[in-house]
Design an enzyme around this catalytic site. Structure first.
Site, PDB file in Angstrom:
ATOM      1  N   SER A 197       0.819  -1.209   0.000  1.00 39.00           N
ATOM      2  CA  SER A 197       0.000   0.000   0.000  1.00 39.00           C
ATOM      3  C   SER A 197       0.864   1.275   0.000  1.00 39.00           C
ATOM      4  O   SER A 197       1.579   1.509  -0.970  1.00 39.00           O
ATOM      5  CB  SER A 197      -0.960  -0.067   1.182  1.00 39.00           C
ATOM      6  OG  SER A 197      -1.951   0.898   1.054  1.00 39.00           O
ATOM      7  N   HIS A 243      -7.819  -5.498   1.211  1.00 35.57           N
ATOM      8  CA  HIS A 243      -6.604  -4.677   1.234  1.00 35.57           C
ATOM      9  C   HIS A 243      -5.558  -5.158   2.254  1.00 35.57           C
ATOM     10  O   HIS A 243      -4.362  -5.149   1.971  1.00 35.57           O
ATOM     11  CB  HIS A 243      -6.983  -3.222   1.518  1.00 35.57           C
ATOM     12  CG  HIS A 243      -5.885  -2.251   1.279  1.00 35.57           C
ATOM     13  ND1 HIS A 243      -5.420  -1.941   0.024  1.00 35.57           N
ATOM     14  CD2 HIS A 243      -5.123  -1.516   2.135  1.00 35.57           C
ATOM     15  CE1 HIS A 243      -4.439  -1.060   0.116  1.00 35.57           C
ATOM     16  NE2 HIS A 243      -4.237  -0.788   1.388  1.00 35.57           N
TER      17      HIS A 243
END
Ligand SMILES: *[C@@H]1O[C@H](CO)[C@@H](O)[C@H](O)[C@H]1NC(C)=O
Ligand SMILES: *[C@@H]1O[C@H](CO)[C@@H](O)[C@H](O)[C@H]1NC(C)=O
Ligand SMILES: *[C@@H]1O[C@H](CO)[C@@H](O)[C@H](O)[C@H]1NC(C)=O
Length: 384
Positions: free
Chosen positions: A163, A355
């Site tokens: 990320s 995620h």
């Protein structure tokens, strides 16, 4: 306007240093989690060019292989936004990337960026930073330090970021392209650069409320974002939209024990990091922080912030992505890939993967970590 005022009030409360208090209750550090499984662990303090301190951990060799006297290729792992080095070890030695890399013969370095709990213990930063400074200074310092300290005369290393750990890579490698020569292979898990197509309601809602160039961004940009109050302020404001935001970042396949372990640390960061991402989402560009026209002219000698020159990233970049990541839409990954000179796309073929599953999924080993290690090993064989 009224909504903005309420938000501003809550943000002010959020600046209280709750994180520091909560940190005391965290039981295990990254170091503890490594040692607990019998691996050797080292803990380093690294100074950046602009005077900040970073904490890094290292698993120098595998106690199972007893390979301390053989050459071990260096790999550096970098966590995401409001997170820490913990993410690379929380799922334990059978699943977490740091352990699997160690058992595959690598010298494993695990970084922390400025201002997170591990680095904050060493030195509290001025909170005037976003992913830009983390990439430009922190990541550069981590790479140079690992290469210098490993004592194996290696000139380059493998990199894995999750990320924001990918955003900082794109920042460093585009603005200081000489760093590309220090990379063997780079693995971007949930790559975040172009953020045009995000459909997470919490983000779209926050972005609509916080105007680019506004007084709010100017006032809060030098303040700390505390985890609990910070995220609560978002949910108070946008109750309906944000209620499930955290749940949506994990899936039914997330390892719940690891999830709790990784959540124990009181993640923190700066408001400027949050604003920078929101502004980039609004503009659709991967660009530097948007102050206001006057300030932009002073800082950038231009009215608009400059875009990061992604085209200058010449290192071998592997983009790992999924279909249903609320924060990393496939279209944005493809748009990014189109501009990268040397990339390989890896679509993870699992229908339920969120995620945070890049470190929490109960099948990370099969779908992600073993394939990454295979690529690194192949690189080592090819360049022998
Ligand atoms: C370790 O992971 C492998 C591959 O995912 C799995 O088959 C095995 O059951 C796991 N072992 C333990 C002890 O959890
Ligand atoms: C914050 O950082 C920016 C960029 O490094 C700098 O131009 C600005 O003067 C800083 N602001 C404050 C208040 O320190
Ligand atoms: C889940 O994480 C724990 C450590 O937090 C680990 O011991 C366990 O093996 C993991 N299980 C799976 C299925 O990944």
């Amino acid at each position: 306007m009224q909504k903005q005022l309420i938000l501003a009030l809550i943000l002010m409360v959020s600046s209280v240093d709750v994180a520091q208090v909560l940190y005391k209750y965290k039981q295990k550090t990254t170091h503890d989690l490594i040692v607990e499984h019998g691996y050797p662990a080292e803990h380093y303090k690294i100074e950046t060019e602009d005077g900040n301190m970073l904490a890094a951990f290292r698993i120098p060799f595998s106690h199972k292989l007893q390979n301390q006297n053989t050459k071990r290729p260096i790999v550096l792992l970098q966590h995401g936004l409001l997170s820490s080095s913990d993410v690379w070890v929380v799922s334990g030695p059978n699943d977490s990337l740091a352990f699997l890399l160690s058992d595959a013969g690598f010298d494993v370095w695990i970084g922390n960026n400025r201002g997170n709990e591990y680095s904050k213990e060493l030195k509290k930063p001025s909170w005037n930073f976003s992913f830009h400074e983390i990439g430009y200074y922190d990541l550069a310092a981590l790479i140079d330090f690992a290469l210098k300290t490993s004592g194996q005369e290696q000139k380059s290393l493998h990199y894995v970021g999750h990320s924001q750990g990918t955003t900082v890579y794109f920042t460093l490698m585009s603005l200081r392209p000489e760093y590309n020569a220090k990379i063997k292979t780079a693995h971007m898990l949930a790559p975040v650069a172009i953020m045009k197509n995000i459909h997470n309601e919490c983000i779209t809602c926050a972005a609509n409320l916080i105007p680019v160039n506004g007084w709010m961004a100017r006032y809060f940009s030098h303040k700390e974002f505390g985890k609990i109050i910070g995220s609560r302020s978002f949910s108070l404001c946008f109750d309906k939209e944000c209620k499930n935001v955290l749940e949506k970042l994990s899936s039914e396949h997330s390892n719940k024990t690891a999830l709790i372990e990784s959540a124990k640390i009181s993640q923190t960061g700066s408001w400027k990091q949050i604003f920078h991402f929101l502004f980039n989402y609004k503009s659709g560009n991967f660009q530097q922080f948007d102050y206001d026209t006057v300030r932009n002219l002073e800082v950038y000698k231009a009215e608009k912030p400059p875009k990061y020159p992604i085209e200058k990233i010449t290192s071998e970049v592997h983009l790992w992505y999924i279909d249903n990541d609320e924060l990393v839409p496939v279209d944005d990954v493809i748009a990014l890939a189109d501009r990268l000179p040397k990339k390989v796309l890896h679509h993870i073929e699992h229908p339920l993967w969120a995620h945070s599953d890049y470190y929490l999924h109960n099948e990370i080993r099969k779908y992600l970590n073993e394939p990454i290690i295979k690529i690194m090993r192949q690189y080592e064989l090819d360049t022998k």
